[in-house]
Design a protein around this motif. Sequence first.
Motif, short mmCIF file in Angstrom:
data_model
loop_
_atom_site.label_atom_id
_atom_site.label_comp_id
_atom_site.label_asym_id
_atom_site.label_seq_id
_atom_site.Cartn_x
_atom_site.Cartn_y
_atom_site.Cartn_z
N ILE A 348 40.21 57.54 41.01
CA ILE A 348 40.43 56.36 40.16
C ILE A 348 39.41 55.29 40.50
O ILE A 348 39.34 54.79 41.63
N GLU A 349 38.60 54.96 39.52
CA GLU A 349 37.55 53.96 39.68
C GLU A 349 37.15 53.46 38.30
O GLU A 349 36.77 54.26 37.44
N MET A 350 37.24 52.16 38.10
CA MET A 350 36.94 51.59 36.80
C MET A 350 35.43 51.37 36.62
O MET A 350 34.67 51.32 37.60
N LYS A 351 35.01 51.20 35.35
CA LYS A 351 33.59 51.06 35.03
C LYS A 351 33.14 49.60 34.90
O LYS A 351 31.94 49.34 34.84
N SER A 352 34.09 48.67 34.82
CA SER A 352 33.73 47.27 34.66
C SER A 352 34.76 46.39 35.34
O SER A 352 35.88 46.83 35.62
N GLU A 353 34.40 45.14 35.58
CA GLU A 353 35.33 44.21 36.19
C GLU A 353 36.52 43.94 35.27
O GLU A 353 37.64 43.73 35.74
N ALA A 354 36.27 43.94 33.96
CA ALA A 354 37.38 43.74 33.02
C ALA A 354 38.38 44.88 33.14
O ALA A 354 39.61 44.67 33.12
N ASP A 355 37.87 46.11 33.25
CA ASP A 355 38.77 47.26 33.41
C ASP A 355 39.49 47.21 34.76
O ASP A 355 40.67 47.57 34.86
N TRP A 356 38.78 46.79 35.81
CA TRP A 356 39.45 46.65 37.11
C TRP A 356 40.60 45.65 37.01
O TRP A 356 41.70 45.89 37.53
N ALA A 357 40.37 44.52 36.35
CA ALA A 357 41.43 43.52 36.22
C ALA A 357 42.63 44.08 35.48
O ALA A 357 43.79 43.85 35.86
N ALA A 358 42.38 44.85 34.41
CA ALA A 358 43.47 45.46 33.65
C ALA A 358 44.19 46.51 34.49
O ALA A 358 45.42 46.62 34.44
N TRP A 359 43.42 47.30 35.26
CA TRP A 359 44.06 48.33 36.09
C TRP A 359 44.95 47.70 37.16
O TRP A 359 46.09 48.14 37.35
N TRP A 360 44.45 46.68 37.83
CA TRP A 360 45.26 46.04 38.86
C TRP A 360 46.51 45.41 38.26
O TRP A 360 47.58 45.40 38.91
N ARG A 361 46.42 44.89 37.06
CA ARG A 361 47.61 44.33 36.41
C ARG A 361 48.69 45.39 36.25
O ARG A 361 49.85 45.18 36.61
N GLY A 362 48.31 46.53 35.69
CA GLY A 362 49.29 47.60 35.50
C GLY A 362 49.78 48.17 36.81
O GLY A 362 50.98 48.42 36.98
N TYR A 363 48.86 48.37 37.75
CA TYR A 363 49.27 48.95 39.04
C TYR A 363 50.17 47.98 39.81
O TYR A 363 51.14 48.39 40.46
#
Length: 563
Positions: A348-363
Amino acid sequence: MRAFVRIVLLLLLLPPGARAAGPDAGALAGLAEIRAERVVLRVSPADRQRPELVRLAAELSRAAGEMAPRVPVAISSPITVVVEPDYVVQARHAGAIGEAVRGGDADLHLVYNPEDLPAYRYALAGVLLDRAGLLERLTEKLPPELARGAALWLSRDWYGRPYPDWLPLLAAARVLPDPEEIVARQERPDASILLSTPAAAAVVDRLPKATLREKLERLPEIDRVREILLRVGAGPAPPSRPAPTRNLPFLKGVSLAMLNRLEQGYHAPTVDRQLEAFARLGANAVSLMPFAFQPRADRPELRFLNHGPASETDVGLIHAARAARARGFHVLWKPHVWVSGASWTGEIEMKSEADWAAWWRGYRRYVLHHALLARWAGADLFCAGVELSKTIGREAEWRDLIAAVRAFFPGAVTYAANWYGDLETVRFWDRLDFVSVDAYFPLAAAPGAGRAERERGAHLVAERLARASRRTAKPVLLTEVGFAARREAWMQPHVEGGEPSEDDQAAAYEALFGALGRQPWLAGTFVWKAFSAPGGDRHGDADFRFQGRKAEGVVRKYYGGRG
């Protein structure tokens, strides 16, 4: 069609449970009755005189009388509540599982536990909403979040506290729902009913007028919802607390995986038989493992998987934890992420900071949902992550999440590192109670290793773990340790399949347990794995099951079991 929609909304109103096959209407003949003024319990004839059920009928009747004027609704006929013997029978009668659910030929079907009285009142509030015609009349414009918020506004208590008491904690942890979610027609796949319903109740509370009929006559504007949530989030944050002193014994654990079947899941009576088998083994701890689903390792699309008995439902986890605690077991709550296809959590590794922010929100929602649930179920330990190797470099996010977990969960907190490299690279061990690892360390590198070579490899593993303990000043917990029943299992312990060999599985366990012993730096081990029903899920003869194989005797000897 409108009746079907109403039933769906009522199911959404209930504490997180699970929908199963269709209800078995007409299967309730022969039940006795316990009558109160506004409620009739239908129970087995043998339970007709049980004092706690007589008190339950009186309490639900009192609660209905208190809530009805706030709807308002006249209770022209008693509310019928069936007391089911277990969640499997509940599903057959009602078509769903949960603390209390709607369906079949009664108003509610519940599985009695005195700790769940607030959940019964909450479900009762949903019945009152339906009887008042609010759900049917407002089906097309009453969002699920507001429907649940209305029920909680009536019943008030939520997982051990009045719902307003949760609001400062939810705000401080940044898991209040967005205004758009409160009024949405459909829920996000990463929505948590546990975390969002108190906020929805706060919105309902602050709508004008006194009764629900008046409050819900018109949907609130999105700006009004936003204003309410901002006020909810503006209160003082709960005071931070130091981690309590831990007083856990050496944990002789079993990883208790769930069988994805109605009759054999965490919620089923079969889990009791497994716990009894673990006790004979000498075990004193189990890990319970809910899952979220992520379709791709590089996209922030986390989905909850607690909506049906084919997955780890909230009520099933609570039931399994209570059953374990009743038998003297310690409970490790260990949420996992399942990634689709050939990928796994370590990718699991996101491609952008925006995706990281969304992933951390859900996680974050997923983990804190389970931290709250683990608190309610009385778990002893909580794992904030499992083998998320490509996320651990984001140290700030992990430290922030661990602090939020501690605000929700009063027990020990850890992170389950991947054996391959996380043990030495995690930089937030100082915020945790244990250095934990899913310990699939190879004991030998080449085929044909004899006993002496296996033992040397096992001692090197033990030395590596001891170094990690010294470096961090933390005890080490093996949150998973296992070998498949395959030829030369000690070479790639994380792999199952291939040529079967019970002898090599047992030999690998014997070498590793011999090297580990009961060193002072070792907090315990969780053997991977057993299932929530005897016999387990079979993935061939070279899978990880150890029960009924020669390895079971090795585990029993290490754990000090009998027989």
